[in-house]
Design an enzyme around this catalytic site. Sequence first.
Site, PDB file in Angstrom:
ATOM      1  CD  GLN A  70      10.366   1.444  -2.248  1.00  0.00           C
ATOM      2  OE1 GLN A  70       9.665   2.241  -1.635  1.00  0.00           O
ATOM      3  NE2 GLN A  70      11.504   0.977  -1.748  1.00  0.00           N
ATOM      4  CE  LYS A  96       9.158   3.959   1.813  1.00  0.00           C
ATOM      5  NZ  LYS A  96      10.070   3.752   0.674  1.00  0.00           N
ATOM      6  CG  ASP A 119      13.008   9.018  -1.195  1.00  0.00           C
ATOM      7  OD1 ASP A 119      12.934   8.881   0.047  1.00  0.00           O
ATOM      8  OD2 ASP A 119      12.713   8.125  -2.007  1.00  0.00           O
TER       9      ASP A 119
END
Length: 295
Positions: A98, A54, A121
Amino acid sequence: MSAARIDGKAFAAGLRERVAAGVRAFEPATGRKPGLAVVLVGDDPASQVYVRAKGKATLEAGMASFEHRLPDSTRQAELIDLVQSLDADETVDGILVQLPLPGRIDEAAVIAAIDPAKDVDGFTTENAGRLAVGGAAMVPCTPLGCLMLLKDRLGDLTGLEAVVIGRSNIVGKPMAQLLLRENCTVTIAHSRTRDLPAVTRRADIVVAAVGRPEMVKGDWLKPGATVIDVGINRLPKADGGTRLVGDVDYVSASEVAGAITPVPGGVGPMTIAVLLRNTLVAAHRRAGLPPPERL
Ligand code: NDP
């Protein structure tokens, strides 16, 4: 029939180029780059690989990347303090924590601390609610990537029968909401669904997000169906290594389907590309600018 292969890798590369072009236009308009902060707690090897990928993709798109690696012993309150400091940081447009977090940390409490405007997200309750009731939601990256592949392949999805297998908050539920928004007739199947093969056989569109290697077989499909395989499963190989397979049995499914995503090279590459896209959109909204039209 031999199904067309839906090339997620190529589509994702195109999306990343469009995002990079959007970043190049954003900078002169605002005097800064869009910024994505990624927070990793602990040393889970798979998470480390994802976070590295990422960060690299963020820099390649021309954005600012902020990585925060915290030890496994980090307390929940410290993690929430960090998230709140990122909420307040003007240079940060997107925050990604994460998952999974170490078991003693309450993931829901950490996600709730993310400013919905920076929730790239799309995991906060606010964004899930906006997706359900309408409004400018941040949509979870994997299902949004699946929808992009479907629209690229099929165009207008109105009236199509869609079966989503899996009802997680990360993939299955938002996927179903997106398909409903596109006027599909949507069925959500799960581990308690009766006669899943018969349910799946009704579908013009099948999205498999189950986490069970090669579960969906060719004879579960309506001829010509479009199949999106979200699954990422590692199976042991005879030589001691592993191979990656999806939730769909690619060989038998591609004899019946009209089009299908491979694993790897299908949905996987879309997730990071959409993360960058969501960050660019968040940056525009925060700056009071309209996001680029064609993303
Ligand atoms: P979860 O484990 O959270 O959810 C799995 C879902 O599948 C559940 O709703 C479960 O039902 C359902 N299920 C399990 N077994 C069966 C069965 N035998 N029949 C029907 N339904 C079943 O997984 P995720 O949604 O997080 O992920 C799904 C897959 O997608 C995984 O392989 C994951 O690795 C992959 N993934 C890939 C991503 C990518 O970037 N390509 C990103 C995210 C995930 P129930 O609710 O009843 O338990």
